[in-house]
Design an enzyme around this catalytic site. Sequence first.
Site, PDB file in Angstrom:
ATOM      1  N   THR A   9      27.927  36.177  39.381  1.00  0.00           N
ATOM      2  CA  THR A   9      27.866  36.501  40.817  1.00  0.00           C
ATOM      3  C   THR A   9      26.637  37.361  41.078  1.00  0.00           C
ATOM      4  O   THR A   9      25.857  37.105  42.003  1.00  0.00           O
ATOM      5  CB  THR A   9      29.168  37.207  41.257  1.00  0.00           C
ATOM      6  OG1 THR A   9      30.252  36.300  41.050  1.00  0.00           O
ATOM      7  CG2 THR A   9      29.112  37.620  42.717  1.00  0.00           C
ATOM      8  N   ASN A  29      31.700  23.625  39.171  1.00  0.00           N
ATOM      9  CA  ASN A  29      32.920  24.255  38.660  1.00  0.00           C
ATOM     10  C   ASN A  29      34.165  23.608  39.247  1.00  0.00           C
ATOM     11  O   ASN A  29      35.263  23.780  38.723  1.00  0.00           O
ATOM     12  CB  ASN A  29      32.935  25.758  38.975  1.00  0.00           C
ATOM     13  CG  ASN A  29      32.718  26.042  40.439  1.00  0.00           C
ATOM     14  OD1 ASN A  29      31.680  25.713  41.001  1.00  0.00           O
ATOM     15  ND2 ASN A  29      33.711  26.635  41.078  1.00  0.00           N
ATOM     16  N   GLN A  58      28.651  26.698  34.271  1.00  0.00           N
ATOM     17  CA  GLN A  58      29.519  25.703  33.617  1.00  0.00           C
ATOM     18  C   GLN A  58      28.726  24.751  32.715  1.00  0.00           C
ATOM     19  O   GLN A  58      29.281  23.768  32.226  1.00  0.00           O
ATOM     20  CB  GLN A  58      30.291  24.893  34.675  1.00  0.00           C
ATOM     21  CG  GLN A  58      31.123  25.737  35.637  1.00  0.00           C
ATOM     22  CD  GLN A  58      32.326  26.417  34.971  1.00  0.00           C
ATOM     23  OE1 GLN A  58      32.703  26.100  33.830  1.00  0.00           O
ATOM     24  NE2 GLN A  58      32.937  27.357  35.671  1.00  0.00           N
ATOM     25  N   SER A 104      27.018  33.238  32.524  1.00  0.00           N
ATOM     26  CA  SER A 104      28.104  34.220  32.547  1.00  0.00           C
ATOM     27  C   SER A 104      28.885  34.149  31.235  1.00  0.00           C
ATOM     28  O   SER A 104      29.379  33.085  30.859  1.00  0.00           O
ATOM     29  CB  SER A 104      29.037  33.907  33.713  1.00  0.00           C
ATOM     30  OG  SER A 104      30.111  34.810  33.728  1.00  0.00           O
ATOM     31  N   HIS A 117      31.833  35.157  30.139  1.00  0.00           N
ATOM     32  CA  HIS A 117      33.264  34.862  29.971  1.00  0.00           C
ATOM     33  C   HIS A 117      33.598  33.378  30.067  1.00  0.00           C
ATOM     34  O   HIS A 117      34.731  32.975  29.830  1.00  0.00           O
ATOM     35  CB  HIS A 117      34.124  35.700  30.933  1.00  0.00           C
ATOM     36  CG  HIS A 117      34.101  35.324  32.375  1.00  0.00           C
ATOM     37  ND1 HIS A 117      35.163  34.703  32.989  1.00  0.00           N
ATOM     38  CD2 HIS A 117      33.178  35.507  33.346  1.00  0.00           C
ATOM     39  CE1 HIS A 117      34.883  34.525  34.281  1.00  0.00           C
ATOM     40  NE2 HIS A 117      33.686  35.007  34.517  1.00  0.00           N
ATOM     41  N   CYS A 125      37.956  31.500  43.218  1.00  0.00           N
ATOM     42  CA  CYS A 125      37.492  32.169  44.437  1.00  0.00           C
ATOM     43  C   CYS A 125      37.618  31.265  45.654  1.00  0.00           C
ATOM     44  O   CYS A 125      37.093  31.544  46.711  1.00  0.00           O
ATOM     45  CB  CYS A 125      36.036  32.595  44.273  1.00  0.00           C
ATOM     46  SG  CYS A 125      35.506  32.767  42.602  1.00  0.00           S
TER      47      CYS A 125
HETATM   48  N1  PMP Z   1      29.034  30.140  39.383  1.00  0.00           N
HETATM   49  C1  PMP Z   1      29.909  29.245  38.891  1.00  0.00           C
HETATM   50  C2  PMP Z   1      29.522  27.800  38.841  1.00  0.00           C
HETATM   51  C3  PMP Z   1      31.151  29.665  38.415  1.00  0.00           C
HETATM   52  O1  PMP Z   1      32.010  28.758  37.912  1.00  0.00           O
HETATM   53  C4  PMP Z   1      31.476  31.041  38.451  1.00  0.00           C
HETATM   54  C5  PMP Z   1      32.824  31.529  37.954  1.00  0.00           C
HETATM   55  N2  PMP Z   1      33.910  30.926  38.606  1.00  0.00           N
HETATM   56  C6  PMP Z   1      30.532  31.942  38.987  1.00  0.00           C
HETATM   57  C7  PMP Z   1      29.331  31.452  39.444  1.00  0.00           C
HETATM   58  C8  PMP Z   1      30.811  33.418  39.059  1.00  0.00           C
HETATM   59  O2  PMP Z   1      30.828  33.960  37.761  1.00  0.00           O
HETATM   60  P1  PMP Z   1      31.229  35.456  37.433  1.00  0.00           P
HETATM   61  O3  PMP Z   1      32.709  35.444  37.270  1.00  0.00           O
HETATM   62  O4  PMP Z   1      30.542  35.775  36.147  1.00  0.00           O
HETATM   63  O5  PMP Z   1      30.758  36.322  38.546  1.00  0.00           O
END
Ligand code: PMP
Length: 369
Positions: free
Chosen positions: A70, A146, A176, A196, A198, A315
């Site tokens: 993010t 995603n 992803q 990212s 995680h 989200c």
């Molecule tokens: N971009 C994509 C394509 C994601 O899948 C995600 C996580 N759902 C994010 C951004 C945001 O990642 P983070 O949880 O590290 O802020």
Amino acid sequence: MIYLDNAGTTPMFEGAVEEYKKYACDVFYNPSAGYGEAIKVSSELGAARKVLLDKLGAVKGDVIFTSGATESNNLAIQGSERSGKWEYVFSAGEHPSVNSTANNLLQKGHIVHFVPLGKDGQIDYNKLEKVLNEKTRLISLIHVSNETGAINDIKRVSSIRDRLAPKALLHVDGVQAFCKIPFSVEDLGADLYTISAHKFHGPKGVGALYVKNRNGLKNIVFGGGQESGLRSGTENVAGIMAMKWAVQHIDTKANLAKVQSLKKAFLNELEGDCRIKALEFGSPYIISLSFMGVKGETLMRAVENEVIIGTGSACSTRYAGNRILEQLIPHDLITSSVRVSFNAYLTEEDVVRAGQVLKCAFKNLLEKV
Ligand code: PMP
């Protein structure tokens, strides 16, 4: 319990946890301090940057550590903002961390284009060509969706950019894709690339932005000037070192082959019921499935003691008008859809069992309707 929401997050590797512990408890020094132990930590961060750059296939450029995708997406987009008559281009299939930042640019009075998706879930390349010009400052595009797993052809986009909008930076949200599908930022032609930890068995709250040329970007966080001035704040050393560990222990190609076969075994189990529709858009890590006649959320809750599946981006609300699926499939398929996402460390037995559980729960729910 079988966990199939790996696009949401992944369990940390044990080794990454050990590495985290080491840098949280033993080697805990602030990398900006001037004594020897701290200088060693600072050089460890340098080594982690190198590991990430190598995995990204970068021959030049920098890695800026952040608190996750993010923040990386915000830095890429807000950091590229310029005053004057510049234009910004996004796909209509972006994650909320990009989409909301794009809307913020719009509210500030910038010219912002949202290019629709084609039926294959990828950006509509012809429509993209129509909005690009000499004034385009930034194109920001998701690598792998995603929501659907659709893979955008970034190389094609960068060559369109070179032809029609040579001054534009190309930012790719690769959350992803990184450590899941093989690529190199060099080959893609990306100027900025978001990752990212995680999503690839590292810790939450840590990520990075690859920056090809620092001069193209301004900082959005002000402070002590860490990360070449692009991201002030003491680095999350333990998180970064654990992320590095995860990167070093992933064989992207071997994992991709494994996930291809897991996906196949899972879908085999669901075959033969015409009310179950698998929407396969590209990456085998993510599939969108519609169980017609049953609400996706109802199915998810019915199986959660045995199998955990997703309801799309954590989200977004998948049911009350999914911004991305709405462009691709009819409404009744959206309300009955769930997202299944794999990791490479599942077994065939896991995914076959998950398929059986889903099929059985679906049958029971249909009988109740
Ligand atoms: N971009 C994509 C394509 C994601 O899948 C995600 C996580 N759902 C994010 C951004 C945001 O990642 P983070 O949880 O590290 O802020």
